[in-house]
Design an enzyme around this catalytic site. Structure first.
Site, PDB file in Angstrom:
ATOM      1  N   TYR A 159       0.817  -1.222   0.000  1.00 30.12           N
ATOM      2  CA  TYR A 159       0.000   0.000   0.000  1.00 30.12           C
ATOM      3  C   TYR A 159       0.848   1.268   0.000  1.00 30.12           C
ATOM      4  CZ  TYR A 159      -3.038  -3.769   1.461  1.00 30.12           C
ATOM      5  OH  TYR A 159      -3.689  -4.975   1.530  1.00 30.12           O
ATOM      6  N   THR A 231      -7.751   0.297  17.823  1.00 25.50           N
ATOM      7  CA  THR A 231      -8.566   0.433  19.040  1.00 25.50           C
ATOM      8  C   THR A 231      -9.331   1.750  19.051  1.00 25.50           C
ATOM      9  OG1 THR A 231      -6.702   1.369  20.250  1.00 25.50           O
ATOM     10  CG2 THR A 231      -6.995  -1.016  20.372  1.00 25.50           C
TER      11      THR A 231
END
Ligand SMILES: *[C@@H]1O[C@H](CO)[C@@H](O)[C@H](O)[C@H]1NC(C)=O
Ligand SMILES: *[C@@H]1O[C@H](CO)[C@@H](O)[C@H](O)[C@H]1NC(C)=O
Ligand SMILES: *[C@@H]1O[C@H](CO)[C@@H](O)[C@H](O)[C@H]1NC(C)=O
Length: 318
Positions: A159, A231
């Site tokens: 990427y 998270t």
């Protein structure tokens, strides 16, 4: 992760400080917190793009149970480049974040460990408690540490950048360091904590010109690893977590300085920044692998399987 509307005045060889209040309007859909009606239980409802925060079954953080770790002899040593990088330390209103400068010529690579690809260091997040008994997102045997520092990188073989990799397969690595209170701080950590009075309010940022990410790491080859998520929203399940088995140290004074930070700007400081902790998520049968061979440590060299009687405890790491 968050782009900051920040302008920098660069001056050679010193830490240069420029503080700009974040003035861009925040849309309801981007507004999330760590408690109340925009807290973790509601992230997936606030914004449809964040549905994995509520529906996902490979989420982070998790509780690591020492007696359920799986020894994997194929796990390699973790590698992090040791040269220095420049970047920006910011109070994002969610976390203390150090982001590497975008156009860095010499990226810090993260490879080895459980990783099949080479990753490029992108940013560091600091989660911490307003009291010592909470702070880390990951817990060991149910015990939390006063803080957790998470080093993020993106898969630079597949990427182009971090934001693209965030929602792609094998996109992200997070190397997690648990912080324990000690008399002497990790010296690289001090580079951050010395600047905290410059980023007391959300949106403030300070440039840091020389930072050696690797010097944050404790002296250990051992780690635990599992597949999970970021998270924070959008909770994409693209993160390989690597949690080192030894803590690094932070002093009481440094923790005190962290606890003076606010989420909001100077006029509307709102709540303290601390306790920026997502609750523990269920494992749902995911294995947590480790390169710690418990049987060898106990002297049974012939048997490489994990000995269930032998495990370490969070508070015996000191
Ligand atoms: C760095 O990235 C941010 C967010 O994508 C962007 O707004 C900014 O223009 C970039 N800066 C440079 C120097 O590339
Ligand atoms: C990091 O990886 C890049 C390729 O993405 C490579 O060009 C560079 O030499 C590596 N850095 C180090 C210090 O090995
Ligand atoms: C990241 O990469 C994607 C895909 O190549 C591209 O569309 C996007 O503009 C890039 N984002 C940044 C911030 O450079």
């Amino acid at each position: 992760m968050a782009p900051f509307g920040t302008i920098f005045l660069g001056v050679w060889g010193v830490f240069v400080v420029v503080l700009i209040q974040e003035s861009k309007p925040v849309s309801w859909e981007e507004w999330w917190t760590y408690d109340g009606i925009s807290g973790p239980a509601f992230w997936g409802l606030i914004n449809p793009d964040w549905w994995l925060c509520n529906k996902g079954r490979r989420q982070s953080p998790v509780n690591l149970e020492p007696n359920r770790l799986l020894f994997d002899p194929n796990l390699q040593p973790l590698h992090l480049d040791k040269h220095k990088v420049g970047g920006v330390l910011a109070n994002t209103g969610h976390s203390v974040v150090f982001a590497v400068e975008n156009d860095t010529r010499h990226p810090v690579n993260i490879s080895g460990g459980p990783l099949s690809y080479r990753y490029q260091f992108h940013e560091i997040h600091l989660h911490f408690g307003l009291e010592d008994h909470i702070g880390s997102e990951h817990t060991i045997d149910g015990h939390a540490f006063p803080a957790e520092l998470q080093i993020f990188g993106f898969n630079s073989q597949l990427y182009n950048n971090f934001s693209d990799a965030l929602h792609r397969a094998q996109g992200i690595v997070a190397v997690s360091l648990l912080l324990q209170v000690g008399d002497l701080s990790n010296p690289q950590l001090r580079t951050f904590t010395q600047q905290l009075d410059q980023i007391k309010y959300g949106g403030q940022a300070v440039e840091i010109t020389h930072f050696v990410v690797r010097d944050l790491l404790p002296d250990t080859k051992h780690y635990m690893t599992y597949d999970g998520s970021t998270t924070m929203p959008a909770c994409h399940e693209t993160t390989t977590w690597i949690i080192l088995n030894k803590p690094i140290y932070i002093t009481k004074q440094q923790l005190h300085a962290l606890r003076q930070l606010y989420q909001g700007d100077m006029k509307h400081p709102n709540a303290k920044l601390g306790n920026n902790i997502r609750p523990i998520q269920p494992l749902h049968h995911r294995p947590i692998r480790t390169n710690i061979d418990f049987s060898v440590q106990q002297g049974h060299k012939n048997c490489p399987t994990m000995n269930r009687d032998l495990y370490y405890k969070a508070n015996s790491w000191k």
